[in-house]
Design a protein around this motif. Structure first.
Motif, mmCIF file in Angstrom:
data_model
loop_
_atom_site.group_PDB
_atom_site.id
_atom_site.type_symbol
_atom_site.label_atom_id
_atom_site.label_comp_id
_atom_site.label_asym_id
_atom_site.label_seq_id
_atom_site.Cartn_x
_atom_site.Cartn_y
_atom_site.Cartn_z
ATOM 1 N N UNK A 45 29.448 -19.982 -19.196
ATOM 2 C CA UNK A 45 30.299 -20.846 -18.386
ATOM 3 C C UNK A 45 29.656 -22.218 -18.266
ATOM 4 N N UNK A 46 30.285 -23.106 -17.526
ATOM 5 C CA UNK A 46 29.744 -24.454 -17.344
ATOM 6 C C UNK A 46 28.402 -24.430 -16.619
ATOM 7 N N UNK A 47 28.166 -23.373 -15.852
ATOM 8 C CA UNK A 47 26.920 -23.284 -15.087
ATOM 9 C C UNK A 47 25.857 -22.441 -15.775
ATOM 10 N N UNK A 48 26.182 -21.866 -16.915
ATOM 11 C CA UNK A 48 25.195 -21.066 -17.635
ATOM 12 C C UNK A 48 25.753 -19.725 -18.080
ATOM 13 N N UNK A 49 24.862 -18.887 -18.593
ATOM 14 C CA UNK A 49 25.250 -17.562 -19.086
ATOM 15 C C UNK A 49 25.357 -16.591 -17.922
ATOM 16 N N UNK A 50 26.414 -15.772 -17.937
ATOM 17 C CA UNK A 50 26.634 -14.780 -16.882
ATOM 18 C C UNK A 50 25.781 -13.536 -17.165
ATOM 19 N N UNK A 51 24.483 -13.665 -16.966
ATOM 20 C CA UNK A 51 23.570 -12.584 -17.333
ATOM 21 C C UNK A 51 23.727 -11.361 -16.450
ATOM 22 N N UNK A 52 24.035 -11.570 -15.182
ATOM 23 C CA UNK A 52 24.239 -10.429 -14.293
ATOM 24 C C UNK A 52 25.454 -9.619 -14.728
ATOM 25 N N UNK A 53 26.557 -10.307 -15.032
ATOM 26 C CA UNK A 53 27.760 -9.616 -15.491
ATOM 27 C C UNK A 53 27.495 -8.867 -16.788
ATOM 28 N N UNK A 54 26.796 -9.502 -17.723
ATOM 29 C CA UNK A 54 26.488 -8.860 -19.002
ATOM 30 C C UNK A 54 25.666 -7.598 -18.772
ATOM 31 N N UNK A 55 24.612 -7.719 -17.971
ATOM 32 C CA UNK A 55 23.737 -6.568 -17.748
ATOM 33 C C UNK A 55 24.414 -5.417 -17.037
ATOM 34 N N UNK A 56 25.198 -5.734 -16.013
ATOM 35 C CA UNK A 56 25.854 -4.682 -15.234
ATOM 36 C C UNK A 56 26.951 -3.964 -16.017
ATOM 37 N N UNK A 57 27.537 -4.636 -17.000
ATOM 38 C CA UNK A 57 28.661 -4.071 -17.747
ATOM 39 C C UNK A 57 28.337 -3.819 -19.217
ATOM 40 N N UNK A 58 27.060 -3.761 -19.541
ATOM 41 C CA UNK A 58 26.655 -3.619 -20.939
ATOM 42 C C UNK A 58 27.269 -2.402 -21.634
ATOM 43 N N UNK A 59 27.316 -1.218 -21.001
ATOM 44 C CA UNK A 59 27.927 -0.063 -21.679
ATOM 45 C C UNK A 59 29.423 -0.243 -21.958
ATOM 46 N N UNK A 60 30.122 -1.006 -21.106
ATOM 47 C CA UNK A 60 31.537 -1.260 -21.345
ATOM 48 C C UNK A 60 31.756 -2.303 -22.431
ATOM 49 N N UNK A 61 30.790 -3.210 -22.587
ATOM 50 C CA UNK A 61 30.922 -4.305 -23.545
ATOM 51 C C UNK A 61 30.520 -3.910 -24.957
ATOM 52 N N UNK A 62 29.504 -3.075 -25.083
ATOM 53 C CA UNK A 62 28.950 -2.701 -26.393
ATOM 54 C C UNK A 62 28.919 -1.181 -26.507
ATOM 55 N N UNK A 63 29.623 -0.594 -27.468
ATOM 56 C CA UNK A 63 29.730 0.861 -27.574
ATOM 57 C C UNK A 63 28.402 1.594 -27.679
ATOM 58 N N UNK A 64 27.416 1.015 -28.376
ATOM 59 C CA UNK A 64 26.174 1.753 -28.601
ATOM 60 C C UNK A 64 25.108 1.512 -27.530
ATOM 61 N N UNK A 65 25.417 0.730 -26.502
ATOM 62 C CA UNK A 65 24.488 0.523 -25.397
ATOM 63 C C UNK A 65 24.922 1.410 -24.234
ATOM 64 N N UNK A 66 24.006 2.235 -23.714
ATOM 65 C CA UNK A 66 24.379 3.237 -22.716
ATOM 66 C C UNK A 66 23.865 2.944 -21.319
ATOM 67 N N UNK A 67 22.893 2.048 -21.174
ATOM 68 C CA UNK A 67 22.322 1.727 -19.869
ATOM 69 C C UNK A 67 22.675 0.310 -19.451
ATOM 70 N N UNK A 68 22.677 0.109 -18.148
ATOM 71 C CA UNK A 68 22.833 -1.241 -17.635
ATOM 72 C C UNK A 68 21.501 -1.971 -17.751
#
Length: 219
Positions: free
Chosen positions: A91-114
């Motif tokens: 985003x304009x303020x930077x990368x949403x790292x918290x959102x990425x980390x908390x939702x990693x299993x939903x975003x990437x099929x082969x990642x199983x942990x937050x």
């Protein structure tokens, strides 16, 4: 080289695997994850629900993806996935790292942990460092006169095929004309790199290999 000798990665190279996913690579690399399983009862943000970048490898395991990448690149599967997510969730303020980390299993099929935001940042930083080192290695190889123009063309074809395959896995659709145009542009740039590096290595204005007259620009 004959066309039939130029082989792109197999379509199922990152395909589904029956084994349970794991985030430790074949070399024992730890994921540095937050260590908590994603709670399916939590509300998933809309943009996460609509994210389909890695849908083509739904069902693949971390080990399968990691093996493919480690055989062909310097990066691991988690570095690839998180670098891609950091680019997509900026985003304009930077990368949403918290959102990425908390939702990693939903975003990437082969990642199983937050992941924690710190773990996301660590993976992205590792990706950036490896790209810089690989880039310096490749550019030196192209500039040092170790390879002929034909060998460089062949090398570029091989690495471009791998890069295009990863893009296609991420959902990028390339037509044949687009692929050919991209290859032509890359070949043209590499020829300019080789000619310019020859001018840096030699005082004379004529390439010692092909006799091409090189022009210099006055400061």
């Amino acid at each position: 080289m004959d066309d039939d000798a130029r082989t792109a990665p197999d379509d199922d190279a990152l395909g589904a695997d029956a084994e349970a996913p794991t985030e430790d690579g074949p070399d024992g690399e730890q994921s540095d994850s937050a260590g908590t399983e994603a709670d399916p009862a939590e509300d998933v943000p809309k943009d996460v629900q609509e994210y389909t970048r890695f849908s083509k490898i739904d069902g693949a395991t971390y080990d399968r993806a990691n093996e493919f990448l480690r055989d062909r690149t310097y990066i691991t599967a988690r570095e690839w996935a998180i670098a891609r997510l950091c680019a997509d969730f900026r985003t304009e303020t930077g990368v949403e790292m918290t959102k990425i980390g908390e939702n990693l299993p939903e975003l990437v099929p082969f990642m199983t942990d937050t992941y924690s935001p710190q773990a996301v940042n660590q993976a992205r930083s590792s990706f950036d460092e490896k790209v810089r080192k690989a880039g310096a290695t490749f550019l030196y190889g192209a500039m040092c006169d170790f390879y002929t123009a034909e060998e460089l063309d062949e090398l570029m074809y091989e690495v471009t095929e791998i890069a295009k395959f990863l893009l296609e896995v991420e959902g990028v659709e390339l037509t044949v004309d687009e692929e050919l145009a991209a290859e032509d542009r890359i070949s043209s740039v590499m020829r300019e790199v080789r000619e310019s590096s020859a001018a840096l290595r030699h005082d004379e204005l004529q390439c010692p290999n092909c006799g091409h007259e090189m022009e210099t620009q006055d400061d």
